[in-house]
Design an enzyme around this catalytic site. Structure first.
Site: not given
Ligand code: IMP
Ligand code: MG
Length: 194
Positions: A178, A116
């Site tokens: 999940r 994300d």
């Molecule tokens: P980042 O560090 O912002 O890239 O986020 C990574 C983590 O956020 C992922 O491993 C997910 O656990 C959670 N995450 C981000 N977007 C989503 C989503 O749309 N659904 C579920 N989990 C998400």
């Protein structure tokens, strides 16, 4: 109970807007990724590959991917937590559980559920990269299109998706959904605060 109740889209939980990727679409994409990874690592004569799954979200993807690899591999897990709620980008990542396997000299692939903001992957990349693996690549089942995503290279991507909250196939919303067999979009009013 009845298998149909899990797989049939008409039975979607109320908080779910639509299915983005069906069980069949996921299965064929995971097979493609496994084929690509196997071919790449056979080509470099890597010997054994170490797959590092990021808990909890990647557990289902990793299980499916690993079982379709034709290169020798081992599996390990790491658990991280981001401060802040849901999609909020805080930039702070905390290590909850470290690896059991040593990384030095190994051909490592980080296996993520979704990228994300990219902060989690960037953190892992620094941490695992610093342990002197023979090689390091990254694989994510989903990559979200967001502004300001950390620029970490990702060699293997299952699907690119828009900036919406998705659940299923390992991904949760407040620990729910999940184990849905498909990837679905949550209704925006559920995850967006007023
Ligand atoms: P980042 O560090 O912002 O890239 O986020 C990574 C983590 O956020 C992922 O491993 C997910 O656990 C959670 N995450 C981000 N977007 C989503 C989503 O749309 N659904 C579920 N989990 C998400
Ligand atoms: Mg996660």
């Amino acid at each position: 109970m009845n298998d149909q109740q899990v797989a049939v889209p008409e039975k979607l939980p109320a908080e779910i807007l639509r299915v983005l990727f069906s069980e069949e679409a996921i299965s064929s994409r995971v097979s493609e990724l496994a084929g690509q990874i196997s071919a790449d690592y056979e080509a470099i004569g890597a010997g054994s590959v170490l797959l590092i799954g990021v808990l909890k979200g990647a557990f289902i993807f990793l299980a499916d991917l690993a079982r379709r690899l034709t290169v020798p591999h081992r599996v390990d897990f790491i658990a991280l937590s981001s401060y802040g709620q849901m999609g909020a980008v805080s930039g702070a990542v905390r290590l909850l559980m470290d690896l059991r396997e040593p990384v030095a000299g190994r051909h490592v692939i980080i296996v993520e559920d979704i990228v994300d903001s990219g902060q989690t992957l960037a953190y892992l990349d620094r941490m695992i990269g610093g342990r002197e693996p023979a090689s390091l690549r990254r694989c994510t089942f989903l990559r979200k299109h967001t502004d300001g995503q950390a620029t970490v290279p990702i060699e293997y991507v299952g699907f690119d998706i828009p900036d919406v909250w998705v659940v299923g196939y390992g991904l949760d919303y407040a620990e729910r959904y999940r184990t849905l067999p498909y990837i679905a979009e949550l209704r925006p009013d559920v995850y967006r605060e007023g």
